[in-house]
Design a protein around this motif. Structure first.
Motif, mmCIF file in Angstrom:
data_model
loop_
_atom_site.group_PDB
_atom_site.id
_atom_site.type_symbol
_atom_site.label_atom_id
_atom_site.label_comp_id
_atom_site.label_asym_id
_atom_site.label_seq_id
_atom_site.Cartn_x
_atom_site.Cartn_y
_atom_site.Cartn_z
ATOM 1 N N HIS A 210 -35.762 2.725 -109.986
ATOM 2 C CA HIS A 210 -34.620 3.159 -110.797
ATOM 3 C C HIS A 210 -33.816 2.028 -111.422
ATOM 4 C CE1 HIS A 210 -35.463 7.178 -109.477
ATOM 5 N NE2 HIS A 210 -35.426 6.773 -108.228
ATOM 6 N N THR A 211 -34.023 0.800 -110.967
ATOM 7 C CA THR A 211 -33.264 -0.323 -111.524
ATOM 8 C C THR A 211 -34.178 -1.367 -112.149
ATOM 9 O OG1 THR A 211 -31.536 0.027 -109.862
ATOM 10 C CG2 THR A 211 -31.540 -2.093 -111.006
ATOM 11 N N LEU A 212 -35.105 -1.895 -111.358
ATOM 12 C CA LEU A 212 -35.935 -2.982 -111.878
ATOM 13 C C LEU A 212 -36.926 -2.506 -112.935
ATOM 14 C CD1 LEU A 212 -36.617 -5.036 -108.623
ATOM 15 C CD2 LEU A 212 -34.726 -5.230 -110.258
ATOM 16 N N LYS A 213 -37.536 -1.352 -112.719
ATOM 17 C CA LYS A 213 -38.508 -0.832 -113.696
ATOM 18 C C LYS A 213 -37.893 -0.692 -115.087
ATOM 19 C CE LYS A 213 -41.486 3.112 -114.645
ATOM 20 N NZ LYS A 213 -41.891 4.452 -114.201
ATOM 21 N N PRO A 214 -36.730 -0.022 -115.228
ATOM 22 C CA PRO A 214 -36.156 0.066 -116.580
ATOM 23 C C PRO A 214 -35.763 -1.306 -117.143
ATOM 24 C CG PRO A 214 -35.113 1.670 -115.124
ATOM 25 C CD PRO A 214 -35.987 0.802 -114.273
ATOM 26 N N LEU A 215 -35.245 -2.188 -116.299
ATOM 27 C CA LEU A 215 -34.867 -3.515 -116.790
ATOM 28 C C LEU A 215 -36.075 -4.273 -117.331
ATOM 29 C CD1 LEU A 215 -32.305 -4.687 -114.086
ATOM 30 C CD2 LEU A 215 -31.830 -4.086 -116.464
ATOM 31 N N ILE A 216 -37.198 -4.165 -116.635
ATOM 32 C CA ILE A 216 -38.404 -4.886 -117.055
ATOM 33 C C ILE A 216 -39.116 -4.166 -118.193
ATOM 34 C CG2 ILE A 216 -40.742 -5.535 -116.326
ATOM 35 C CD1 ILE A 216 -39.561 -6.087 -113.553
ATOM 36 N N GLU A 217 -39.430 -2.892 -117.977
ATOM 37 C CA GLU A 217 -40.308 -2.177 -118.907
ATOM 38 C C GLU A 217 -39.596 -1.710 -120.175
ATOM 39 O OE1 GLU A 217 -42.486 0.816 -116.754
ATOM 40 O OE2 GLU A 217 -43.203 -0.655 -115.285
ATOM 41 N N LYS A 218 -38.328 -1.400 -120.070
ATOM 42 C CA LYS A 218 -37.607 -0.893 -121.247
ATOM 43 C C LYS A 218 -36.820 -1.983 -121.966
ATOM 44 C CE LYS A 218 -34.565 2.832 -122.725
ATOM 45 N NZ LYS A 218 -33.744 3.963 -122.314
#
Length: 80
Positions: free
Chosen positions: A31-39
């Motif tokens: 919920h935090t790292l995935k959006p920061l990296i991928e989006k």
């Protein structure tokens, strides 16, 4: 609740601690790292990158043996 020890509890089982950390870091990755990296292509610290990399390698599964071993390794020094 995340099965946290009662205030002042000194004999909290390491296995419960690891279970909580496994779940908490998986949620952080999702919920935090995935959006920061991928989006947003946001640069992460080396520690955050390591957690995210292993989480992806573990199939994004908090119950994966790979994820469990990684989390346990991170907390071996704080074992109480």
């Amino acid at each position: 609740g995340g099965n946290l020890p009662p205030e002042g509890e000194q004999n909290y089982p390491f296995e419960k601690w690891i279970r909580n950390e496994r779940r908490t870091w998986a949620a952080t990755c999702e919920h935090t790292l995935k959006p920061l990296i991928e989006k947003h292509q946001f640069p992460l610290s080396p520690r955050e990158q390591a957690y995210y990399k292993v989480w992806v390698e573990s199939g994004r599964d908090e119950k994966s043996p790979v994820w469990d071993a990684f989390i346990q390794n991170q907390y071996q020094k704080v074992r109480f």
